[in-house]
Design a protein around this motif. Structure first.
Motif, PDB file in Angstrom:
ATOM      1  N   ALA A 134      29.472  36.564  37.810  1.00 11.34           N
ATOM      2  CA  ALA A 134      29.864  36.969  38.990  1.00 11.34           C
ATOM      3  C   ALA A 134      31.282  37.760  38.890  1.00 11.34           C
ATOM      4  O   ALA A 134      31.725  38.778  39.482  1.00 11.34           O
ATOM      5  CB  ALA A 134      30.260  35.947  40.129  1.00 11.34           C
ATOM      6  N   LEU A 135      32.143  37.433  37.785  1.00  9.45           N
ATOM      7  CA  LEU A 135      33.498  38.240  37.372  1.00  9.45           C
ATOM      8  C   LEU A 135      32.970  39.668  36.926  1.00  9.45           C
ATOM      9  O   LEU A 135      33.426  40.508  37.369  1.00  9.45           O
ATOM     10  CB  LEU A 135      34.049  37.496  36.458  1.00  9.45           C
ATOM     11  N   SER A 136      31.907  39.604  36.143  1.00  6.42           N
ATOM     12  CA  SER A 136      31.463  40.840  35.651  1.00  6.42           C
ATOM     13  C   SER A 136      30.932  41.735  36.567  1.00  6.42           C
ATOM     14  O   SER A 136      31.375  42.867  36.555  1.00  6.42           O
ATOM     15  CB  SER A 136      30.335  40.484  34.452  1.00  6.42           C
ATOM     16  N   GLU A 137      30.184  41.296  37.607  1.00  9.80           N
ATOM     17  CA  GLU A 137      29.933  42.132  38.660  1.00  9.80           C
ATOM     18  C   GLU A 137      30.895  42.584  39.739  1.00  9.80           C
ATOM     19  O   GLU A 137      30.781  43.725  40.136  1.00  9.80           O
ATOM     20  CB  GLU A 137      28.785  41.164  39.592  1.00  9.80           C
ATOM     21  N   PHE A 138      31.839  41.756  39.987  1.00 10.59           N
ATOM     22  CA  PHE A 138      32.986  42.153  40.484  1.00 10.59           C
ATOM     23  C   PHE A 138      33.865  43.331  39.914  1.00 10.59           C
ATOM     24  O   PHE A 138      34.210  44.411  40.695  1.00 10.59           O
ATOM     25  CB  PHE A 138      33.878  40.794  40.593  1.00 10.59           C
ATOM     26  N   VAL A 139      33.884  43.143  38.618  1.00 12.27           N
ATOM     27  CA  VAL A 139      34.693  44.259  37.867  1.00 12.27           C
ATOM     28  C   VAL A 139      34.078  45.511  37.690  1.00 12.27           C
ATOM     29  O   VAL A 139      34.321  46.446  38.303  1.00 12.27           O
ATOM     30  CB  VAL A 139      35.173  43.443  36.532  1.00 12.27           C
ATOM     31  N   ASN A 140      32.567  45.321  37.342  1.00 11.55           N
ATOM     32  CA  ASN A 140      31.850  46.734  37.155  1.00 11.55           C
ATOM     33  C   ASN A 140      31.192  47.162  38.436  1.00 11.55           C
ATOM     34  O   ASN A 140      31.009  48.535  38.543  1.00 11.55           O
ATOM     35  CB  ASN A 140      30.651  46.039  36.162  1.00 11.55           C
ATOM     36  N   ALA A 141      30.991  46.347  39.351  1.00 11.96           N
ATOM     37  CA  ALA A 141      30.508  47.023  40.466  1.00 11.96           C
ATOM     38  C   ALA A 141      31.354  47.203  41.627  1.00 11.96           C
ATOM     39  O   ALA A 141      30.918  48.064  42.712  1.00 11.96           O
ATOM     40  CB  ALA A 141      29.393  46.031  41.169  1.00 11.96           C
ATOM     41  N   VAL A 142      32.452  46.518  41.645  1.00 12.57           N
ATOM     42  CA  VAL A 142      33.445  46.622  42.986  1.00 12.57           C
ATOM     43  C   VAL A 142      34.803  47.529  42.440  1.00 12.57           C
ATOM     44  O   VAL A 142      35.021  48.593  43.081  1.00 12.57           O
ATOM     45  CB  VAL A 142      33.699  45.468  43.300  1.00 12.57           C
ATOM     46  N   LEU A 143      35.393  47.081  41.316  1.00 11.28           N
ATOM     47  CA  LEU A 143      36.744  47.758  41.109  1.00 11.28           C
ATOM     48  C   LEU A 143      36.399  48.761  40.412  1.00 11.28           C
ATOM     49  O   LEU A 143      37.010  49.921  40.738  1.00 11.28           O
ATOM     50  CB  LEU A 143      37.475  46.468  40.293  1.00 11.28           C
ATOM     51  N   LEU A 144      35.734  49.021  39.193  1.00  6.79           N
ATOM     52  CA  LEU A 144      35.588  50.188  38.441  1.00  6.79           C
ATOM     53  C   LEU A 144      35.110  51.339  39.258  1.00  6.79           C
ATOM     54  O   LEU A 144      35.483  52.539  38.927  1.00  6.79           O
ATOM     55  CB  LEU A 144      34.929  49.805  37.225  1.00  6.79           C
ATOM     56  N   PRO A 145      33.937  51.180  40.023  1.00  9.40           N
ATOM     57  CA  PRO A 145      33.858  52.270  40.755  1.00  9.40           C
ATOM     58  C   PRO A 145      34.602  53.033  41.788  1.00  9.40           C
ATOM     59  O   PRO A 145      34.279  54.224  42.168  1.00  9.40           O
ATOM     60  CB  PRO A 145      32.259  52.026  41.145  1.00  9.40           C
ATOM     61  N   HIS A 146      35.705  52.275  41.991  1.00 11.84           N
ATOM     62  CA  HIS A 146      36.397  52.790  43.072  1.00 11.84           C
ATOM     63  C   HIS A 146      37.235  53.880  42.639  1.00 11.84           C
ATOM     64  O   HIS A 146      37.614  54.017  41.586  1.00 11.84           O
ATOM     65  CB  HIS A 146      37.095  51.649  43.727  1.00 11.84           C
ATOM     66  N   ASP A 147      37.428  55.080  43.422  1.00 10.68           N
ATOM     67  CA  ASP A 147      37.917  56.097  43.297  1.00 10.68           C
ATOM     68  C   ASP A 147      39.432  56.067  42.669  1.00 10.68           C
ATOM     69  O   ASP A 147      39.964  56.856  41.947  1.00 10.68           O
ATOM     70  CB  ASP A 147      37.778  57.217  44.361  1.00 10.68           C
ATOM     71  N   SER A 148      40.119  54.976  43.423  1.00  6.89           N
ATOM     72  CA  SER A 148      41.482  54.835  42.852  1.00  6.89           C
ATOM     73  C   SER A 148      41.741  54.157  41.731  1.00  6.89           C
ATOM     74  O   SER A 148      42.796  54.293  41.057  1.00  6.89           O
ATOM     75  CB  SER A 148      42.139  54.112  44.142  1.00  6.89           C
ATOM     76  N   VAL A 149      40.822  53.687  41.120  1.00  9.28           N
ATOM     77  CA  VAL A 149      40.861  52.620  40.001  1.00  9.28           C
ATOM     78  C   VAL A 149      40.578  53.513  38.706  1.00  9.28           C
ATOM     79  O   VAL A 149      39.591  54.172  38.487  1.00  9.28           O
ATOM     80  CB  VAL A 149      39.837  51.583  40.048  1.00  9.28           C
ATOM     81  N   GLN A 150      41.359  53.601  37.619  1.00  5.21           N
ATOM     82  CA  GLN A 150      41.310  54.020  36.341  1.00  5.21           C
ATOM     83  C   GLN A 150      40.861  53.219  35.300  1.00  5.21           C
ATOM     84  O   GLN A 150      39.881  53.343  34.649  1.00  5.21           O
ATOM     85  CB  GLN A 150      42.265  54.909  35.744  1.00  5.21           C
ATOM     86  N   HIS A 151      41.651  51.860  35.166  1.00  9.33           N
ATOM     87  CA  HIS A 151      41.539  50.928  34.168  1.00  9.33           C
ATOM     88  C   HIS A 151      41.569  49.529  34.817  1.00  9.33           C
ATOM     89  O   HIS A 151      42.341  49.233  35.443  1.00  9.33           O
ATOM     90  CB  HIS A 151      42.697  50.967  32.975  1.00  9.33           C
ATOM     91  N   VAL A 152      40.728  48.834  34.210  1.00  8.00           N
ATOM     92  CA  VAL A 152      40.805  47.392  34.710  1.00  8.00           C
ATOM     93  C   VAL A 152      41.100  46.517  33.304  1.00  8.00           C
ATOM     94  O   VAL A 152      40.120  46.722  32.411  1.00  8.00           O
ATOM     95  CB  VAL A 152      39.461  46.836  35.364  1.00  8.00           C
ATOM     96  N   LYS A 153      41.560  45.517  33.344  1.00 10.51           N
ATOM     97  CA  LYS A 153      41.932  44.602  32.103  1.00 10.51           C
ATOM     98  C   LYS A 153      41.670  42.890  32.665  1.00 10.51           C
ATOM     99  O   LYS A 153      42.721  42.669  33.760  1.00 10.51           O
ATOM    100  CB  LYS A 153      42.962  44.901  31.373  1.00 10.51           C
ATOM    101  N   THR A 154      40.985  42.164  32.347  1.00 14.01           N
ATOM    102  CA  THR A 154      40.559  41.010  32.806  1.00 14.01           C
ATOM    103  C   THR A 154      41.175  39.687  31.745  1.00 14.01           C
ATOM    104  O   THR A 154      41.289  40.172  30.569  1.00 14.01           O
ATOM    105  CB  THR A 154      39.322  40.482  33.115  1.00 14.01           C
ATOM    106  N   ALA A 155      41.893  38.835  32.255  1.00 11.35           N
ATOM    107  CA  ALA A 155      42.302  37.668  31.506  1.00 11.35           C
ATOM    108  C   ALA A 155      41.596  36.313  32.230  1.00 11.35           C
ATOM    109  O   ALA A 155      42.134  35.982  33.558  1.00 11.35           O
ATOM    110  CB  ALA A 155      43.897  37.596  31.465  1.00 11.35           C
ATOM    111  N   ILE A 156      41.192  35.508  31.480  1.00 16.57           N
ATOM    112  CA  ILE A 156      40.549  34.446  32.176  1.00 16.57           C
ATOM    113  C   ILE A 156      41.626  33.242  32.126  1.00 16.57           C
ATOM    114  O   ILE A 156      41.979  32.922  30.844  1.00 16.57           O
ATOM    115  CB  ILE A 156      39.099  34.076  31.625  1.00 16.57           C
ATOM    116  N   VAL A 157      41.629  32.596  33.188  1.00 15.97           N
ATOM    117  CA  VAL A 157      42.677  31.514  33.280  1.00 15.97           C
ATOM    118  C   VAL A 157      41.948  30.157  32.495  1.00 15.97           C
ATOM    119  O   VAL A 157      40.693  29.704  33.054  1.00 15.97           O
ATOM    120  CB  VAL A 157      42.986  30.971  34.646  1.00 15.97           C
ATOM    121  N   LEU A 158      42.568  29.653  31.579  1.00 15.36           N
ATOM    122  CA  LEU A 158      41.934  28.344  30.668  1.00 15.36           C
ATOM    123  C   LEU A 158      42.369  27.118  31.347  1.00 15.36           C
ATOM    124  O   LEU A 158      41.547  26.364  31.603  1.00 15.36           O
ATOM    125  CB  LEU A 158      42.313  28.613  29.063  1.00 15.36           C
ATOM    126  N   GLU A 159      43.532  27.059  31.800  1.00 22.32           N
ATOM    127  CA  GLU A 159      44.085  26.074  32.537  1.00 22.32           C
ATOM    128  C   GLU A 159      45.158  26.549  33.339  1.00 22.32           C
ATOM    129  O   GLU A 159      46.068  27.083  33.228  1.00 22.32           O
ATOM    130  CB  GLU A 159      44.608  24.924  31.557  1.00 22.32           C
TER     131      GLU A 159
END
Length: 158
Positions: free
Chosen positions: A120-145
């Protein structure tokens, strides 16, 4: 800009309501040693002044199936008012985004995002954030605790 004029009773009332917004004026009265009618008037004033913006239930994220928390850094494609507005409009429509902050420095925004898992995170980043005209770069960090997650402000009297 000076902050609101709050006495110790106001601060105690705010602190107690942050802990449990279901407290009645009778409950508050017993805890802060004012009459229920005084507690009611103070609560109403604090609401009218905008210090109390609303009441909500604190839901259990994991029990509801949102086990993955991520911090997502976003850099805009261009830095102009229109692009920032379009990104803000996008973020406001996304229920996965729990918090969104504009930053100084290398990244323009950091988002706190909850999803059921990695797919779901991958789909959110690749299908929602990255295709948006305003966005150039996205970097994710997963919370371990999560060491601390507080929705309350330090308003208790000093």
């Amino acid at each position: 800009m000076a902050g609101p004029q709050l006495d110790d009773f106001d601060r105690k009332l705010l602190a107690l309501l942050q802990e449990d917004a279901r407290l009645t004026n009778n409950d508050l009265s017993a805890r802060i040693h004012l009459s229920p009618s005084q507690c009611s008037r103070r609560r109403q004033r604090l609401e009218e002044e905008g210090l109390i913006r609303g009441y909500r239930a604190h839901l259990d994220r994991e029990k509801l199936g949102f086990s993955l928390v991520s911090m997502v850094s976003v850099t805009l494609a261009t830095h102009n008012r229109d692009n920032a507005r379009r990104f803000a409009e996008l973020v406001s429509r996304l229920p996965e985004v729990q918090e969104a902050h504009a930053l100084t420095g290398e990244m323009d925004y950091v988002l706190k995002v909850v999803t059921p898992g990695l797919k779901a995170l991958s789909e959110f980043v690749n299908a929602v954030l990255l295709p948006h005209d305003s966005v150039q770069h996205v970097k994710t960090a997963i919370v371990l605790e999560t060491l601390k997650e507080a929705g309350s402000l330090p308003v208790a009297s000093s």
